[in-house]
Design a protein around this motif. Structure first.
Motif, PDB file in Angstrom:
ATOM      1  N   ASN A 133       0.809  -1.231   0.000  1.00 39.38           N
ATOM      2  CA  ASN A 133       0.000   0.000   0.000  1.00 39.38           C
ATOM      3  C   ASN A 133       0.836   1.272   0.000  1.00 39.38           C
ATOM      4  OD1 ASN A 133      -2.689  -0.867  -0.096  1.00 39.38           O
ATOM      5  ND2 ASN A 133      -2.520  -1.634   2.009  1.00 39.38           N
ATOM      6  N   LEU A 160      -8.981  -8.595  -3.411  1.00 40.07           N
ATOM      7  CA  LEU A 160      -9.362  -8.877  -2.026  1.00 40.07           C
ATOM      8  C   LEU A 160     -10.691  -8.174  -1.718  1.00 40.07           C
ATOM      9  CD1 LEU A 160      -8.883  -9.990   0.807  1.00 40.07           C
ATOM     10  CD2 LEU A 160      -7.298  -8.100   1.231  1.00 40.07           C
ATOM     11  N   ARG A 164     -14.188  -9.860  -0.829  1.00 33.52           N
ATOM     12  CA  ARG A 164     -14.934  -9.439   0.365  1.00 33.52           C
ATOM     13  C   ARG A 164     -16.382  -9.093  -0.002  1.00 33.52           C
ATOM     14  NH1 ARG A 164      -9.977  -5.538   2.502  1.00 33.52           N
ATOM     15  NH2 ARG A 164      -8.988  -7.107   3.838  1.00 33.52           N
ATOM     16  N   HIS A 189      -7.813   1.081  -3.796  1.00 33.75           N
ATOM     17  CA  HIS A 189      -7.824   0.096  -2.694  1.00 33.75           C
ATOM     18  C   HIS A 189      -7.686   0.888  -1.387  1.00 33.75           C
ATOM     19  CE1 HIS A 189      -7.186  -3.293  -0.128  1.00 33.75           C
ATOM     20  NE2 HIS A 189      -6.040  -2.796   0.278  1.00 33.75           N
ATOM     21  N   GLY A 233     -10.558  -3.873   5.684  1.00 34.66           N
ATOM     22  CA  GLY A 233      -9.124  -3.950   5.985  1.00 34.66           C
ATOM     23  C   GLY A 233      -8.844  -3.369   7.371  1.00 34.66           C
ATOM     24  N   ILE A 237      -7.394  -5.148  10.868  1.00 32.93           N
ATOM     25  CA  ILE A 237      -6.230  -4.625  11.611  1.00 32.93           C
ATOM     26  C   ILE A 237      -6.617  -4.402  13.074  1.00 32.93           C
ATOM     27  CG2 ILE A 237      -4.683  -2.633  11.886  1.00 32.93           C
ATOM     28  CD1 ILE A 237      -4.682  -2.397   8.805  1.00 32.93           C
ATOM     29  N   SER A 243      -2.442  -6.620   9.605  1.00 35.81           N
ATOM     30  CA  SER A 243      -3.358  -6.525   8.473  1.00 35.81           C
ATOM     31  C   SER A 243      -3.620  -7.915   7.888  1.00 35.81           C
ATOM     32  CB  SER A 243      -2.863  -5.522   7.436  1.00 35.81           C
ATOM     33  OG  SER A 243      -1.719  -5.974   6.814  1.00 35.81           O
ATOM     34  N   SER A 244      -4.646  -7.965   7.041  1.00 35.26           N
ATOM     35  CA  SER A 244      -5.074  -9.236   6.445  1.00 35.26           C
ATOM     36  C   SER A 244      -3.884  -9.910   5.769  1.00 35.26           C
ATOM     37  CB  SER A 244      -6.165  -8.965   5.415  1.00 35.26           C
ATOM     38  OG  SER A 244      -5.666  -8.106   4.416  1.00 35.26           O
TER      39      SER A 244
HETATM   40  C1  LMR Z   1      -6.478  -4.664   3.578  1.00 34.10           C
HETATM   41  O1  LMR Z   1      -7.318  -4.269   2.758  1.00 34.10           O
HETATM   42  O2  LMR Z   1      -6.680  -5.642   4.320  1.00 34.10           O
HETATM   43  C2  LMR Z   1      -5.170  -3.922   3.741  1.00 34.10           C
HETATM   44  O3  LMR Z   1      -4.897  -3.189   2.573  1.00 34.10           O
HETATM   45  C3  LMR Z   1      -5.218  -3.047   4.937  1.00 34.10           C
HETATM   46  C4  LMR Z   1      -3.891  -2.337   5.180  1.00 34.10           C
HETATM   47  O4  LMR Z   1      -3.920  -1.104   5.352  1.00 34.10           O
HETATM   48  O5  LMR Z   1      -2.846  -3.014   5.214  1.00 34.10           O
END
Ligand code: LMR
Ligand code: NAD
Length: 333
Positions: A133, A160, A164, A189, A233, A237, A243-244
């Motif tokens: 990211n 992702l 979801r 994203h 996301g 967290i 994170s995922s």
């Molecule tokens: C997610 O969508 O799970 C990750 O991009 C969240 C993140 O900020 O790492």
């Protein structure tokens, strides 16, 4: 490329938590098929090299037959030389007290270096997926720094979010997730993304049925459904304090698998790809669109209806991407 040829697959951030699931999906055959041999190239930073050696031991101990060789490196030239596939997971995570501009700056530097190395050393048909990211903007930086590689070979992960969205629809409709089709993630994203169920359908025993005819609750489809996917996301967290990872690795596997093998007839998936003017999003950013894929090439689905509600959400995520681009690009001049 025939299966008798070995493909060179680079994974960056290879000592991190996503990679710890992803690598094993790849070497099992979930990404490139059960008969595709792989040279696995694992890149991380020097501080992580001991951890990476541990991952290599585990790869060996899995005794999967698709692994033809493993390279473990901290050098971008060694990593990207002759790469057929580059999955850029490694990025600087946001730390306490760090401003968003600090994060953009650190990651702009990483993706500039990697984009340039891909340009100089990778196979000219390399397919690149950026996960780290801010994924859309990092992908744009890498692509900008790789002028000899076609722009359409750079993508970012919004699969992702797509998965979801399918899962939330399946839960609400009380159907199996495999029966949910053609949801769309538009844009970034980030929490401004637009998860769109309007063109989706569910396979019921009675036939193909629009999502809104199964879930007869527009307030939910235009409210809680969207915010749940947008904030998923952050919710993970907050719950995991990390994170995922497994779900991100599964989505990366789906994205690359479909890019290589194509999408089923009539089915679309979401991919962050260079904008080309479709749906009023001018060229110059990486934007998530619905795409179909055939023979290793994706096509943005055209002609979907955009109502005023959708227009406003698509425009808002577009504005955020323009702002991100402006902030990040000051660091790569
Ligand atoms: C997610 O969508 O799970 C990750 O991009 C969240 C993140 O900020 O790492
Ligand atoms: P992590 O911190 O567990 O692992 C990141 C790894 O990257 C670390 O091993 C780190 O040393 C490495 N790294 C840092 N700089 C590097 C560089 N210049 N070259 C090579 N490796 C480098 O993080 P994670 O949980 O695996 O997540 C990785 C990234 O993916 C994060 O940016 C996260 O926000 C992002 N992410 C994106 C999505 C998506 O859907 N797009 C989903 C989940 C996570």
């Amino acid at each position: 490329m025939s299966n008798s040829e070995i493909v060179n697959v680079v994974i960056t951030g290879a000592a991190g938590q996503i990679a710890y699931s992803l690598i094993f999906n790849v070497i099992k055959g979930d990404m490139f098929g059960n008969d595709q041999k792989i040279k696995l190239v694992l890149l991380d930073i020097p501080a992580m090299i001991d951890g990476l050696r541990g991952v290599v031991m585990e790869i060996e101990d899995c005794a999967y037959p698709l692994v033809s060789s493993i390279v473990c490196t901290t050098d971008v030239k060694e990593a990207f030389t002759d790469a057929h596939y580059a999955i850029l997971v490694g990025a600087m995570p946001r730390r306490d007290g760090m401003e968003r501009s600090d994060l953009l700056k650190a990651n702009a530097a990483i993706f500039k270096v990697q984009g340039k190395a891909i340009n100089d050393y990778a196979n000219k048909n390399v397919k690149v997926l950026v996960v780290g990211n801010p994924a859309n903007t990092n992908a744009l930086i890498a692509s900008t720094c790789a002028p000899n590689i076609p722009k359409e070979n750079f993508s970012c992960l919004t699969r992702l979010d797509h998965n979801r969205a399918k899962a939330q629809i399946a839960l609400k409709a009380n159907v199996n997730v495999k029966d949910v089709h053609n949801v769309i993630i538009w844009g970034n994203h980030s929490s401004t993304q637009y998860p769109d169920s309007r063109c989706g359908y569910i396979n019921l025993p009675t036939g193909k049925t629009p999502i809104s005819n199964v879930i007869k609750n527009d307030q939910w489809l235009q409210g809680e459904f969207i915010t749940t996917v947008q904030k998923r996301g952050a919710a993970i967290i907050s719950a995991r304090k990390l994170s995922s990872a497994a779900s991100a690795a599964k989505a990366i596997t789906d994205h690359m698998h479909d890019w290589v093998f194509g999408t089923p007839e009539g089915e679309y998936v979401s991919m962050g790809v260079p904008s080309d003017g479709s749906y009023g999003i001018p060229e110059g950013i990486i934007f998530s669109f619905p795409v179909t894929i055939k023979n290793g090439k994706y096509t943005i689905v055209q002609g979907l209806p955009i109502d005023p509600f959708s227009r406003a959400l698509i425009d808002s995520t577009h504005s955020e991407l323009i702002q991100e681009k402006t902030s990040a690009f000051q660091f790569i001049e």
